[in-house]
Design a protein around this motif. Structure first.
Motif, PDB file in Angstrom:
ATOM      1  N   TYR A  70       0.859  -1.190   0.000  1.00 32.96           N
ATOM      2  CA  TYR A  70       0.000   0.000   0.000  1.00 32.96           C
ATOM      3  C   TYR A  70       0.883   1.223   0.000  1.00 32.96           C
ATOM      4  O   TYR A  70       1.741   1.371   0.872  1.00 32.96           O
ATOM      5  CB  TYR A  70      -0.906   0.023   1.237  1.00 32.96           C
ATOM      6  N   HIS A  89      -9.168 -10.313   0.070  1.00 33.17           N
ATOM      7  CA  HIS A  89      -9.628  -9.406  -0.991  1.00 33.17           C
ATOM      8  C   HIS A  89      -9.001  -9.768  -2.328  1.00 33.17           C
ATOM      9  O   HIS A  89      -9.648  -9.685  -3.371  1.00 33.17           O
ATOM     10  CB  HIS A  89      -9.301  -7.952  -0.624  1.00 33.17           C
ATOM     11  N   LEU A 134     -11.475  -8.678  -5.350  1.00 33.12           N
ATOM     12  CA  LEU A 134     -11.887  -7.312  -5.038  1.00 33.12           C
ATOM     13  C   LEU A 134     -10.703  -6.375  -5.172  1.00 33.12           C
ATOM     14  O   LEU A 134     -10.859  -5.166  -5.292  1.00 33.12           O
ATOM     15  CB  LEU A 134     -12.422  -7.235  -3.605  1.00 33.12           C
ATOM     16  N   ASP A 135      -9.507  -6.949  -5.118  1.00 31.50           N
ATOM     17  CA  ASP A 135      -8.289  -6.152  -5.184  1.00 31.50           C
ATOM     18  C   ASP A 135      -7.265  -6.979  -5.952  1.00 31.50           C
ATOM     19  O   ASP A 135      -7.461  -8.188  -6.153  1.00 31.50           O
ATOM     20  CB  ASP A 135      -7.802  -5.854  -3.760  1.00 31.50           C
ATOM     21  N   LYS A 137      -8.604  -5.345 -15.037  1.00 28.90           N
ATOM     22  CA  LYS A 137      -9.521  -5.092 -13.923  1.00 28.90           C
ATOM     23  C   LYS A 137     -10.980  -5.194 -14.340  1.00 28.90           C
ATOM     24  O   LYS A 137     -11.835  -5.608 -13.562  1.00 28.90           O
ATOM     25  CB  LYS A 137      -9.262  -3.699 -13.330  1.00 28.90           C
ATOM     26  N   SER A 156     -15.018  -8.061 -12.534  1.00 28.47           N
ATOM     27  CA  SER A 156     -16.389  -8.008 -12.035  1.00 28.47           C
ATOM     28  C   SER A 156     -17.155  -9.260 -12.439  1.00 28.47           C
ATOM     29  O   SER A 156     -17.956  -9.788 -11.659  1.00 28.47           O
ATOM     30  CB  SER A 156     -17.093  -6.751 -12.530  1.00 28.47           C
ATOM     31  N   ARG A 203     -16.014 -12.008 -10.095  1.00 29.59           N
ATOM     32  CA  ARG A 203     -16.676 -11.851  -8.792  1.00 29.59           C
ATOM     33  C   ARG A 203     -18.119 -12.308  -8.868  1.00 29.59           C
ATOM     34  O   ARG A 203     -18.642 -12.938  -7.964  1.00 29.59           O
ATOM     35  CB  ARG A 203     -16.666 -10.365  -8.368  1.00 29.59           C
ATOM     36  N   ASN A 204     -18.737 -11.985  -9.983  1.00 27.10           N
ATOM     37  CA  ASN A 204     -20.154 -12.307 -10.125  1.00 27.10           C
ATOM     38  C   ASN A 204     -20.395 -13.813 -10.243  1.00 27.10           C
ATOM     39  O   ASN A 204     -21.333 -14.334  -9.652  1.00 27.10           O
ATOM     40  CB  ASN A 204     -20.706 -11.563 -11.348  1.00 27.10           C
ATOM     41  N   PHE A 253     -18.963 -10.963   4.514  1.00 24.48           N
ATOM     42  CA  PHE A 253     -18.168  -9.995   5.275  1.00 24.48           C
ATOM     43  C   PHE A 253     -18.514 -10.052   6.753  1.00 24.48           C
ATOM     44  O   PHE A 253     -19.594 -10.492   7.134  1.00 24.48           O
ATOM     45  CB  PHE A 253     -18.442  -8.579   4.758  1.00 24.48           C
ATOM     46  N   THR A 271     -19.195  -7.453   8.454  1.00 23.68           N
ATOM     47  CA  THR A 271     -20.263  -6.467   8.709  1.00 23.68           C
ATOM     48  C   THR A 271     -21.468  -6.660   7.797  1.00 23.68           C
ATOM     49  O   THR A 271     -22.191  -5.716   7.513  1.00 23.68           O
ATOM     50  CB  THR A 271     -19.707  -5.048   8.519  1.00 23.68           C
ATOM     51  N   ASN A 330     -22.783  -6.235   5.153  1.00 28.30           N
ATOM     52  CA  ASN A 330     -22.823  -5.503   3.876  1.00 28.30           C
ATOM     53  C   ASN A 330     -24.059  -5.796   3.033  1.00 28.30           C
ATOM     54  O   ASN A 330     -23.962  -6.119   1.848  1.00 28.30           O
ATOM     55  CB  ASN A 330     -21.560  -5.781   3.053  1.00 28.30           C
ATOM     56  N   PRO A 357     -26.730 -10.272  -7.101  1.00 28.80           N
ATOM     57  CA  PRO A 357     -25.741 -10.847  -8.022  1.00 28.80           C
ATOM     58  C   PRO A 357     -26.390 -11.396  -9.295  1.00 28.80           C
ATOM     59  O   PRO A 357     -25.815 -11.297 -10.382  1.00 28.80           O
ATOM     60  CB  PRO A 357     -25.137 -12.007  -7.212  1.00 28.80           C
TER      61      PRO A 357
END
Ligand SMILES: Nc1ncnc2c1ncn2[C@@H]1O[C@H](COP(=O)(O)OP(=O)(O)OP(=O)(O)O)[C@@H](O)[C@H]1O
Ligand SMILES: [Mg+2]
Lengths: 408, 223
Positions: free
Chosen positions: B14, B52, B57-58, B77, B81, B84-85, B92, B94, B96, B110
């Motif tokens: 990072y 991730h 996601l990353d 990138k 998607s 991921r789909n 998660f 939390t 989400n 989805p």
């Protein structure tokens, strides 16, 4: 392939409803903008229409009138009126004028038996009826013969007929005007034009119904005894020919008065063009103001949408995590902005029309709205939505899923 | 055995202005189809970062990552998607969920992005929600459910596209012991039915249920 437009619109609509207040604040600018465009343009159109129809009633666009120029302040060597002979001369110089009517007035009492009516009497020639598109509907109007012979005849207005004769037939009766006995040969057709401004009389043309007409020669030679004629009205063969005729007349008048600018020449066609030009200028100014306010509205929308996207960062993260493409998010937010402005445009047009409705009820004023105005207003709203939706939508589409999900 | 996940020398850095933090400093592992793997390690060791990347996601700064036969680390990138789909179910800590959608619509999400018709995805979402025991709550908003129920909705959403792998980052972290255990039982059931599951946890009870544990300390796999 992105999710279907229907899906995007559904998402956008449910967002709109779940944030009603914010949505309304977002589009307030658009609502006010479209509303005022509709109202103001309808009023401008209405006033234009009103003025033009008044001019048409008063003899159409081919009409040219000559009056004393009250701003002229010369040494007094040149006559500021015409004589009858002078006018016959001018007539011969203007064969292209379709009609030609010199006019002079006198005020006084028209007396019949024990009744009288005080008003203006006009000395005219037969062309008057063609220029004004108005003539006697009982009996007849003044003829060439009456002019030649200085006949003691009079054509009275409908109000005078009612006042002096009530329901009796006035034709053939004698009235007295300024000590002159005149034979009634006709009654003018009643004139009426609804007064949309609702002040005073409800008939804008009632003043004409109180007038009477005598041959101009009789007026000059027998009634006033003065060869003084103050005004002249002409009619060109067409409205298009009117400006040229006015120019030629102006040259003739300058010529016979040795270059002194004693008379004013007004062409209805030129006035109409002037009115149209003024309306055009007004529309341009209004258009610019509208553009500026739409720009402001657009900036407000961009800001609110950016804030909305900021607030919904986590939602965007979630959508990305379950497989939304960037393009899906771009479309979702663009469609949402367009939807919001579209709804704003519709509300604006609707309130605009309600205002027109109310205003026209109280003003009895004819307000003219065209379907094109509605289409344009809504198209512009959608356009503003499109333009101001792009930046926020790009921002939404470019969020990184992980960062978006971490957003608190 | 069939390898579902393989990653080699994954480094994640990072950059924050002048300083850069290496959250992962070269990690390598393989996960087989049908495995139940627990990832453990102290806070800040890089577990979520790894998840991730595995969940697309990353992306890793360097290193390679294969999911089934596709080399994810070489993909654009914009392709991620779709991965991921179709291939990844992510749960998660939390939850989400989208708060303004009812839970059925949350689970449909989805499927909507994979282009399924509204009628089909309704049926499918209802079935998966029934599988996690929420058949009678379809019209509820997430805020009307308990934490454990919300996490079950999240699991339903992760499963609805029949993904290749199911990833869960501390799925019981926000739950009390009882509902946490419920959720873990669901994962165990799913694993028995053949799902490949990778779960991040601090809880050694979870790692006992797993086939094996991967331990990360300070950005490196230590066992
Ligand atoms: N977006 C980011 N920018 C900068 N540093 C980050 C970012 N995300 C994570 N880190 C750093 O990377 C390291 C690993 O973080 P990560 O979230 O993977 O830890 P974790 O093992 O999941 O911890 P926890 O158990 O607390 O969830 C931490 O030092 C963290 O500060
Ligand atoms: Mg973590």
């Amino acid at each position: 392939m992105a999710i279907s437009l229907k899906e995007s619109i559904q998402v956008g609509l449910s967002d709109f409803w779940s944030r009603k207040i914010r949505s309304l604040v977002t589009v307030l600018g658009i609502v006010l903008g479209t509303m005022s465009v509709i109202v103001v343009l309808a009023m401008v159109n209405g006033i234009n229409q009103q003025t033009l129809s008044w001019m048409m009633e008063r003899g159409g666009l081919a009409k040219i009138t000559v009056h004393r120029n009250w701003e002229y302040d010369g040494d007094g060597n040149e006559r500021d009126y015409f004589t009858l002979k002078e006018l016959f001369h001018i007539r011969e110089l203007l064969p292209e004028a379709q009609f030609f009517n010199p006019e002079t007035n006198d005020w006084g009492r028209i007396t019949y038996k024990d009744k009288f009516y005080r008003n203006r009497v006009q000395g005219v020639v037969p062309d008057y009826q063609y220029i004004e598109e108005w003539t006697a509907d009982r009996g007849r109007f003044i003829s060439e013969f009456d002019i030649d012979q200085n006949n003691d005849v009079i054509v009275i207005g409908s109000t005078i007929k009612n006042e002096l004769f009530a329901n009796n037939d006035p034709i053939g009766e004698f009235v007295t005007f300024n000590n002159r006995r005149l034979k009634v040969i006709g009654v003018m057709k009643h004139r009426y034009l609804k007064n949309n401004f609702n002040v005073g009389n409800d008939n804008s043309l009632d003043y004409l119904n109180r007038r009477s007409f005598v041959p101009i020669s009789t007026m000059v030679n027998k009634i006033t005894g003065k060869d003084v004629i103050n005004s002249l009205t002409l009619k060109a063969k067409s409205p298009e020919a009117a400006p040229d005729l006015a120019d030629k007349l102006e040259n003739i008048l300058l010529n016979i008065r040795h270059g002194e600018n004693i008379f004013n020449i007004e062409s209805a066609q030129e006035e109409a063009q002037e009115i149209e030009r003024n309306a055009q200028t007004f529309r341009m100014v209004f258009f610019l103001i509208s553009i500026i306010s739409l720009l402001v509205a657009g900036i407000v929308i961009i800001n609110i949408m950016l804030a909305t996207i900021q607030e919904r960062t986590r939602e965007i993260g979630i959508r990305l995590a379950v497989g939304a493409r960037r393009f899906d998010l771009f479309i979702q937010f663009l469609v949402q902005t367009i939807l919001v402005t579209f709804i704003g445009g519709v509300i604006g047009v609707a309130t605009g029309f309600s205002i027109l409705n109310i205003v026209s009820r109280y003003l009895e004023f004819q307000l003219i709205a065209y379907p094109g105005m509605v289409i344009a207003a809504i198209a512009v709203s959608v356009g503003v939505g499109f333009l101001s939706g792009i930046i926020p939508a790009i921002k939404a589409a470019n969020l990184n899923p992980v960062t978006a999900l971490r957003y608190e | 055995m069939e390898t579902v996940i393989r990653f080699e020398n994954i480094v994640k850095e990072y950059n924050m202005g002048k300083i850069s933090v290496q959250a992962l400093r070269g990690v390598t592992a393989e996960i087989q189809k049908g495995e139940f793997v627990a990832i453990m390690g102290p806070s800040g060791s890089g577990k979520s970062t790894l998840m991730h990347i595995l969940g697309c996601l990353d992306t890793a700064t360097t290193g390679s990552y294969w999911l089934e036969d596709q080399e994810i680390s070489k993909m654009k990138k914009s392709k991620l998607s779709a991965i991921r789909n179709h291939k990844i179910g992510f749960v998660f800590q939390t939850f989400n969920l989208l708060p303004h959608l009812n839970i059925r619509r949350n689970v449909e999400l989805p499927l909507m992005y994979s282009g399924m018709s509204a009628a089909k995805r309704k049926v499918l979402a209802e079935k998966v929600l029934a599988d996690v025991g929420l058949a009678d709550r379809l019209k509820h908003k997430p805020s009307e459910l308990s934490g454990g129920q919300r996490q079950r909705v999240a699991i339903a959403r992760a499963l609805v596209n029949t993904p290749t792998i199911l990833l869960a980052d501390e799925p019981t972290g926000n739950l009390d012991t009882n509902s946490g255990n419920d959720i873990l039982s669901i994962f165990s059931d799913l694993n028995r039915k053949g799902h490949t599951i990778i779960i991040v946890t601090h809880d050694s009870a979870v790692s006992e249920r797993a086939d094996r544990s991967i331990k990360i300390i300070d950005g490196l796999i230590v066992e």
